[in-house]
Design a protein around this motif. Structure first.
Motif, PDB file in Angstrom:
ATOM      1  N   ALA A 155      42.048  41.549  39.380  1.00  9.98           N
ATOM      2  CA  ALA A 155      43.191  41.869  38.517  1.00  9.98           C
ATOM      3  C   ALA A 155      44.134  42.859  39.184  1.00  9.98           C
ATOM      4  N   SER A 156      43.581  43.876  39.833  1.00 12.72           N
ATOM      5  CA  SER A 156      44.458  44.863  40.477  1.00 12.72           C
ATOM      6  C   SER A 156      45.149  44.275  41.698  1.00 12.72           C
ATOM      7  N   SER A 157      44.530  43.279  42.329  1.00 10.48           N
ATOM      8  CA  SER A 157      45.161  42.611  43.471  1.00 10.48           C
ATOM      9  C   SER A 157      46.283  41.683  43.027  1.00 10.48           C
ATOM     10  N   CYS A 158      46.055  40.968  41.933  1.00 10.87           N
ATOM     11  CA  CYS A 158      47.054  40.012  41.442  1.00 10.87           C
ATOM     12  C   CYS A 158      48.216  40.696  40.724  1.00 10.87           C
ATOM     13  N   MET A 162      34.618  51.216  49.174  1.00  8.61           N
ATOM     14  CA  MET A 162      34.397  52.504  48.522  1.00  8.61           C
ATOM     15  C   MET A 162      34.706  52.412  47.029  1.00  8.61           C
ATOM     16  N   LEU A 163      35.733  51.658  46.664  1.00  7.91           N
ATOM     17  CA  LEU A 163      36.050  51.460  45.257  1.00  7.91           C
ATOM     18  C   LEU A 163      34.894  50.763  44.542  1.00  7.91           C
ATOM     19  N   LYS A 164      34.333  49.744  45.168  1.00  5.86           N
ATOM     20  CA  LYS A 164      33.193  49.034  44.575  1.00  5.86           C
ATOM     21  C   LYS A 164      32.021  49.986  44.335  1.00  5.86           C
ATOM     22  N   ILE A 165      31.744  50.830  45.303  1.00  3.80           N
ATOM     23  CA  ILE A 165      30.632  51.777  45.170  1.00  3.80           C
ATOM     24  C   ILE A 165      30.880  52.717  43.995  1.00  3.80           C
ATOM     25  N   ARG A 166      32.090  53.237  43.883  1.00  2.00           N
ATOM     26  CA  ARG A 166      32.404  54.180  42.812  1.00  2.00           C
ATOM     27  C   ARG A 166      32.434  53.504  41.445  1.00  2.00           C
ATOM     28  N   ILE A 176      33.285  44.410  38.250  1.00  2.00           N
ATOM     29  CA  ILE A 176      33.969  44.978  39.415  1.00  2.00           C
ATOM     30  C   ILE A 176      34.787  43.916  40.129  1.00  2.00           C
ATOM     31  N   LYS A 177      34.228  42.726  40.291  1.00  3.13           N
ATOM     32  CA  LYS A 177      34.989  41.621  40.914  1.00  3.13           C
ATOM     33  C   LYS A 177      36.258  41.335  40.124  1.00  3.13           C
ATOM     34  N   GLY A 178      36.150  41.319  38.791  1.00  2.00           N
ATOM     35  CA  GLY A 178      37.308  41.084  37.943  1.00  2.00           C
ATOM     36  C   GLY A 178      38.343  42.192  38.041  1.00  2.00           C
ATOM     37  N   ILE A 179      37.885  43.424  38.114  1.00  2.00           N
ATOM     38  CA  ILE A 179      38.790  44.570  38.237  1.00  2.00           C
ATOM     39  C   ILE A 179      39.582  44.486  39.540  1.00  2.00           C
TER      40      ILE A 179
END
Length: 80
Positions: A44-47, A24-28, A38-41
């Motif tokens: 980054a938020s995971s790391c 859902m985050l990817k879609i938004r 989006i992959k980078g975001i």
């Protein structure tokens, strides 16, 4: 503050959408960023537990669950 109040006031208020799944985050995010960004975001938020560009903040709260925080100018990120 409600989404409508934040959007009406422009940059005066922040709103959050909680418990977003990664999909859902990817879609938004696709309303504002490319697939590569989006992959980078998400990485980054995971790391680092959080990512921001100064207007939007993405916080990972659990594995695969996120909170998006933004001002009312990013309505497609926040609205249901």
């Amino acid at each position: 503050m409600t989404f409508q109040e934040a959007h009406k006031n422009g940059k005066g208020g922040l709103v959050a959408r909680r418990e977003l799944s990664e999909e859902m985050l990817k879609i938004r995010l696709s309303n504002y960023f490319s697939d590569e960004e989006i992959k980078g975001i998400i990485l980054a938020s995971s790391c680092c537990d959080c990512w921001t560009d100064g207007c939007i903040a993405i916080v990972q709260i659990d594995s695969g669950k996120f909170i998006a925080i933004a001002d009312g100018n990013y309505m497609k990120l926040i609205e249901p």
